[in-house]
Design an enzyme around this catalytic site. Sequence first.
Site, PDB file in Angstrom:
ATOM      1  N   GLU A 105       0.841  -1.213   0.000  1.00  0.00           N
ATOM      2  CA  GLU A 105       0.000   0.000   0.000  1.00  0.00           C
ATOM      3  C   GLU A 105       0.872   1.257   0.000  1.00  0.00           C
ATOM      4  OE1 GLU A 105      -2.429  -1.399   3.398  1.00  0.00           O
ATOM      5  OE2 GLU A 105      -4.158  -0.978   2.110  1.00  0.00           O
ATOM      6  N   GLU A 125      -4.102  -9.539   3.903  1.00  0.00           N
ATOM      7  CA  GLU A 125      -4.919  -9.246   5.095  1.00  0.00           C
ATOM      8  C   GLU A 125      -6.085 -10.205   5.287  1.00  0.00           C
ATOM      9  OE1 GLU A 125      -3.556  -7.101   3.101  1.00  0.00           O
ATOM     10  OE2 GLU A 125      -2.690  -5.472   4.268  1.00  0.00           O
TER      11      GLU A 125
END
Length: 697
Positions: A105, A125
């Site tokens: 990210e 995740e």
Amino acid sequence: MSAPYALHGNVAVITLDNPPVNGLGHALRTAIVAGLTAAQDDPAVAAIVLIGAGKAFSGGADIREFNTPKAFAEPTLFTVIKMIEASAKPVVAAIHAVAMGGGLELALSCHFRVAVAGAQIALPEVKLGILPGAGGTQRLPRVVGLEMALNMIVSGTAIPSEKLAKTKLFDQMIEGDLLSGAVAFAQAVVAEKRPLKLVRNLKVEHPNPEAFLQFAANMVATVARNYPAPPACVEAVKAAATLPFDQGLKKERELFLMLVQTPESKALRHAFFAERAASKIPDVPEDTPVRPVKSAAVIGAGTMGGGIAMNFANAGIPVTMLEMKQDALDRGLGVIRKNYENSAKKGRLTPEKMQQRIDLIKGTLEYADIGGADIVIEAVFEDMNVKEAVFKKLDEVMKPGAILASNTSTLDVDKIASFTKRPQDVIGTHFFSPANVMKLLEIVRGKATAKDVLATTMKLSKTIKKTGVVSGVCDGFIGNRMVEQYLRQAMLLVEEGALPWEVDRALEKFGWAMGPFRMSDLAGLDVGWYIRKRRYVEKPDMVYSKWIDRICEMGRFGQKTGAGVYKYEAGRRDPIPDPMIAELVVNYSKEVGVARRKIGEDEMVHRCVYALVNEGAKILEEGIALRASDIDIVYLTGYGFPLYRGGPMLYADSQGLVNVIATMKQFAKNPHGDPKFWEPAAMLAKLAAEGKTFTPS
Ligand SMILES: NC(=O)c1ccc[n+]([C@@H]2O[C@H](COP(=O)([O-])OP(=O)(O)OC[C@H]3O[C@@H](n4cnc5c(N)ncnc54)[C@H](O)[C@@H]3O)[C@@H](O)[C@H]2O)c1
């Protein structure tokens, strides 16, 4: 930990340095901000490169900070990302080895990204029951396309960087030294006055996003079943395709906050940390020296011995199997060969690898051939006299310092150790069947087991890809001692009115991989019968329902004899409810004077699961398990307890221990139950009274 800032000509290089994987902990985030600020303020700097030190660009959040205020302290990852996006000077992410989760990210917020081949790119995740919460679900589809991004986010799987080389994720693949390549790239950007690109300004490209997203939502909903995260990932990616960027980010945030609160995510995070905790033994420091394990021996080439030998061969460790008779040895070696051939047929193993592994396994009938092994694991019949003979012989022939391990499932490891003059070298290694497949390894620490023997065995468990959990010595160790109480309840439920397949169905609905009777049929009904016969003599006051013994008396031992609690069609493993067994249990109830009643699924589930919990609490009290989460790991990796419930002890925590006790008191009132059975363990009672949980949150 730092992000040293260095000038390479007109390029400022900020190095992410937080071993082992440059987790984006608070100190590193602060250091990145300091580096970015210095670069902005320095007129000599025209561009910035972010690069990782050591083994990764960045593995994402720093797991050591999970559940601590530091995880949310400013500067957060959002703040760092905002700073990068606002930078008037180009920021280039230089990626090698690992860019995962928050690390990816971070890279996605940079104006440019360059990478070397072989880097693992992932947003994992979902494996913790959450979704990428710092823009990953919004930015990844804009650079790798809707379908690839959705697959990556929903599965959490890593993709090698070279497979993404042609996407907008990477502006250039670098060959040779990454740092000089990235600096040269940044200088070219400056020299050519290339416009700064922000991923947020790109469009998600797809010919028919609505149809694809609908299809994906349907697919994921069926596969994900008990897990809320994968469908939420689809929803977040849908927002990337259908909403303006900032609204999409908002949606991602909402979904993230919703998922963090779900019991499923809590359970997955619990399991993640529990697995790490299990390898820590308070009085055996991590730097305890270990003994080298370069060769192994296994005594007994039966069901377990063969599987155990395969574990060594799979890890490249030569292993010799010893048997009493040539035909038993040949049979054992034959089974191993067949297992490997099946794997090769299914394409899981190349023919060369298969042969390499087979070549690592030798057979012998002579103890003289195994004396030089670094570890020997005994897997002979479960009989103390046989174990005694074997360990006396091992004591004679094994070189000094060799580890002498027993795969016993019920016998006293201290007693086994006493057959040798080196009890400090003796340890229990309790594998689960099939030993080459099942992840769990209970490592049984005897009274005299030396710390380096324990440390070596823990390390070995990792080498052979098992999850090692330490257990003290007791009958059944952690897993089987608890399962006995679980099965007792399951059997009583049948005596009182349920049919075996109704009990199985209730527990499978709760999420177990297999109900108790399917599991018993798979393991072999004779195994439990053998133990029960011992119990009837040793503990005559322990209440047992004996209908299942009648099935054993008929020679029905489960799958291996084609019938057990269920019947089986020849060559098939699907259990078929057998009317004859239904009749048998109904008659049995009549015989023991029980008026059968309708039992609800909730009662079936909680009598079985709380039986585990109460025995688990006793195991903790006695110090047999080091921590409640170790018990959970045993049940998640060895017994098929539903992962999304985090193990029996976490499940009890989630219900509230006061409520667990209240339910147990209800069960104690059952006239056909065993009121003593439901007396809460002292630790359970204490924790409940103090408003605490087994695993501190
Ligand atoms: N089967 C399981 O599910 C399971 C699971 C965990 C642990 N265990 C334990 O593993 C051990 C082995 O169980 P198994 O199921 O593989 O049994 P098994 O009967 O399949 O195999 C035992 C093998 O040991 C050999 N053997 C017996 N005495 C010997 C001796 N003195 N020297 C050399 N070889 C000898 C036998 O010939 C046989 O091949 C037992 O202690 C059992 O409790 C079994």
